[in-house]
Design an enzyme around this catalytic site. Structure first.
Site, PDB file in Angstrom:
ATOM      1  N   ASP A   1       0.797  -1.128   0.018  1.00 31.23           N
ATOM      2  CA  ASP A   1       0.150   0.083  -0.032  1.00 31.23           C
ATOM      3  C   ASP A   1       0.804   1.413  -0.026  1.00 31.23           C
ATOM      4  OD1 ASP A   1      -2.373  -1.523   0.074  1.00 31.23           O
ATOM      5  OD2 ASP A   1      -3.036  -0.879   1.870  1.00 31.23           O
TER       6      ASP A   1
ATOM      7  N   HIS B   1       0.750 -13.165  -1.585  1.00 32.81           N
ATOM      8  CA  HIS B   1      -0.115 -12.990  -0.647  1.00 32.81           C
ATOM      9  C   HIS B   1      -0.346 -14.098   0.262  1.00 32.81           C
ATOM     10  CE1 HIS B   1      -3.812 -10.893   1.136  1.00 32.81           C
ATOM     11  NE2 HIS B   1      -4.228 -12.133   1.047  1.00 32.81           N
TER      12      HIS B   1
ATOM     13  N   ASP C   1       3.390  -2.394  -4.273  1.00 30.27           N
ATOM     14  CA  ASP C   1       2.053  -3.413  -4.828  1.00 30.27           C
ATOM     15  C   ASP C   1       1.321  -3.003  -5.815  1.00 30.27           C
ATOM     16  OD1 ASP C   1       1.044  -2.748  -2.654  1.00 30.27           O
ATOM     17  OD2 ASP C   1       0.540  -4.958  -2.246  1.00 30.27           O
ATOM     18  N   HIS C   2       0.912  -1.467  -5.221  1.00 27.74           N
ATOM     19  CA  HIS C   2      -0.178  -0.621  -5.935  1.00 27.74           C
ATOM     20  C   HIS C   2      -0.408   0.665  -5.117  1.00 27.74           C
ATOM     21  CE1 HIS C   2      -2.460  -2.074  -2.311  1.00 27.74           C
ATOM     22  NE2 HIS C   2      -2.301  -3.514  -2.787  1.00 27.74           N
TER      23      HIS C   2
ATOM     24  N   CYS D   1      -3.826  -6.498  -3.410  1.00 26.73           N
ATOM     25  CA  CYS D   1      -2.301  -7.141  -3.280  1.00 26.73           C
ATOM     26  C   CYS D   1      -2.199  -8.261  -3.987  1.00 26.73           C
ATOM     27  CB  CYS D   1      -2.159  -6.863  -1.693  1.00 26.73           C
ATOM     28  SG  CYS D   1      -3.527  -7.828  -0.737  1.00 26.73           S
TER      29      CYS D   1
END
Length: 467
Positions: free
Chosen positions: A35, A127, A309-310, A73
């Site tokens: 995040d 994950h 990851d994003h 994720c």
């Protein structure tokens, strides 16, 4: 002294050559952060304090326009670690797994292990820790610590009744998970340094600034409450279609957040403060790992990757979490420090997370598997200002999105993006970088929308044939 038999000389010299070859292979330290927005000082943010990330950026190539494949994720990680694009039926949600959804694709860790690297995963990389677990030389490890440290919060940690979204506790760094991870990663590096004949691929995945925003009090103290401001785009974009909206259910699962409707401005500022505190907390833990890499004399022969990851909506458009195709969800931080690559530079080249796999193969001299769909950006590392890709694409549930130099365009379709066309969005990043005005219905831009849609369809469908 008698002459050694010829076959003994061959074995000896061959062993020496193999050892020298192993020593010459660069190590890889892959730091993943959950995040993390590209919002720290190295990316021009003026408020977040991130001295260790900034130091790494000063030694690295900073990617200013790197994008995830899916803003959640599990799917993002599975896509990156296979270099396989997501589809409406593959790599969709946070529960995505590489081993079951793309079993034909050799994952990044497995590829390095098969080519002589000692591979290890610490913290959150896949994950699920058991996803492609056979690809790790050492069993995946994660800290087993509670989310909360304050007694009032410790009783509310199950998924159905989560505790508060924030916590500031007067505790040591290693009391929370990322601090314990840094301690363990330092010890692992010491073990690896004692075995110099085998190169390593070590993945260290930090959990913060993922919710809940929990960190030692001293990191909260870096950000006085009165210093926190709401984002400049704290409103829903004009003319945004209904399909672009989401209820940020991840945040709503926490105690004190309403099940629907907006949160108060005070709550928004408190969440932003908590996010900032967690970034600074994780920054400090990353610094401990990088300092140990230097102390052990490993830095000169180690490729360091810092990857988020994003993105994350931190009040952007009044949204929270990821789970959208806006720029704030799709854009990620990416830093690469590698032997022989000039640091302290940056590139505006459009890159996708699936490009990491082939790039690491090229940097380490490994072959690239035929199932890889990304493109190595090593030429961009060497010449950051050179022309590069025309677009980066990604998707989330019903939306497929494309980012070009000038625009971000998203098309929404029914049935997770595989059905009838529902709506679209177009944002002009030259005139509207915060994406406040959807202009896809502008008649003067009809040709632009059509061209972007055609490029999007071509790119998202340009997948490697499954063997």
């Amino acid at each position: 002294m008698p002459l050694l038999p010829r076959f003994v000389l061959i074995l000896l010299t061959g062993g020496i050559a193999a050892s020298a070859l192993a020593a010459a292979k660069p190590n890889v330290l892959f730091i993943a952060v959950d995040d993390l927005r590209p919002e720290f000082a190295a990316y021009g943010a003026t408020q977040i304090k991130s001295p260790h990330l900034d130091k790494l950026a000063a030694q690295s190539v900073r990617f200013d326009r790197a994008y995830c494949m899916v803003p959640t994720c599990g799917a993002s990680r599975a896509s990156m670690l296979t270099s396989v694009r997501p589809t409406p039926d593959r790599f969709v949600s946070f529960t995505a797994r590489a081993d079951t959804e793309a079993p034909w694709a050799k994952t990044l860790n497995t590829h390095f292990k098969d080519n002589g690297y000692r591979t290890g995963s610490m913290g959150k990389f896949f994950h699920f820790p058991d996803d492609n677990a056979a690809g790790w030389s050492d069993a995946p490890w994660r800290p087993k610590l509670p989310h909360y440290q304050l007694p009032a919060n410790r009783t509310r940690e199950d998924q159905k009744l989560r505790g508060p979204p924030t916590e500031a506790a007067p505790v040591a760094d290693e009391t929370y998970g990322d601090g314990a991870l840094a301690v363990a990663a330092v010890k692992r590096l010491q073990t690896l340094a004692a075995q110099p004949d085998q190169p390593f691929f070590l993945a260290v995945g930090f959990f913060k600034p993922h919710l809940p925003f929990v960190a030692p009090q001293r990191y909260w103290d870096l950000y006085p409450p009165e210093s926190i401001k709401l984002p400049d785009n704290y409103q829903v974009p004009e003319n945004a279609p209904a399909e672009s909206d989401h209820n940020w259910g991840e945040l709503r699962a926490y105690d004190g957040i309403p099940a629907k409707g907006p949160i108060t401005d005070d709550t928004a500022r408190h969440l932003i403060r908590g996010y900032y505190a967690c970034v600074s907390y994780t920054d400090a833990q990353i610094g401990k790992v990088l300092d140990e890499l230097d102390r052990l004399g490993l830095a000169d022969n180690t490729i360091v990757v810092l990857w988020g990851d994003h993105g994350w909506n931190l009040g952007d458009h009044t949204y929270w979490n990821k789970h959208s195709t806006f720029e704030s969800s799709m854009r990620i931080p990416l830093l690469i420090r590698a032997p022989g690559i000039a640091g302290g530079t940056h590139t505006a080249g459009l890159t996708e997370s699936i490009d990491l796999y082939p790039s690491l193969c090229e940097l380490t001299g490994l072959p690239t598997p035929a199932t890889v769909e990304g493109k190595s950006f090593v030429p961009l590392l060497r010449f950051p200002n050179r022309p590069w890709a025309e677009a980066a694409v990604g998707r989330f549930v019903k939306g497929d999105t494309i980012r070009t130099d000038h625009y971000r365009y998203t098309e929404y379709r029914d049935k997770r993006g595989a059905g009838a066309r529902l709506s679209d969005m177009l944002y002009d990043h030259d005139a509207d970088p915060l994406e406040n005005h959807n202009i896809s219905a502008n008649p003067e831009l009809a040709d632009t929308v059509q061209a972007l849609n055609q490029t999007l369809q071509t790119t998202k469908n340009s997948t490697v044939v499954v063997p």
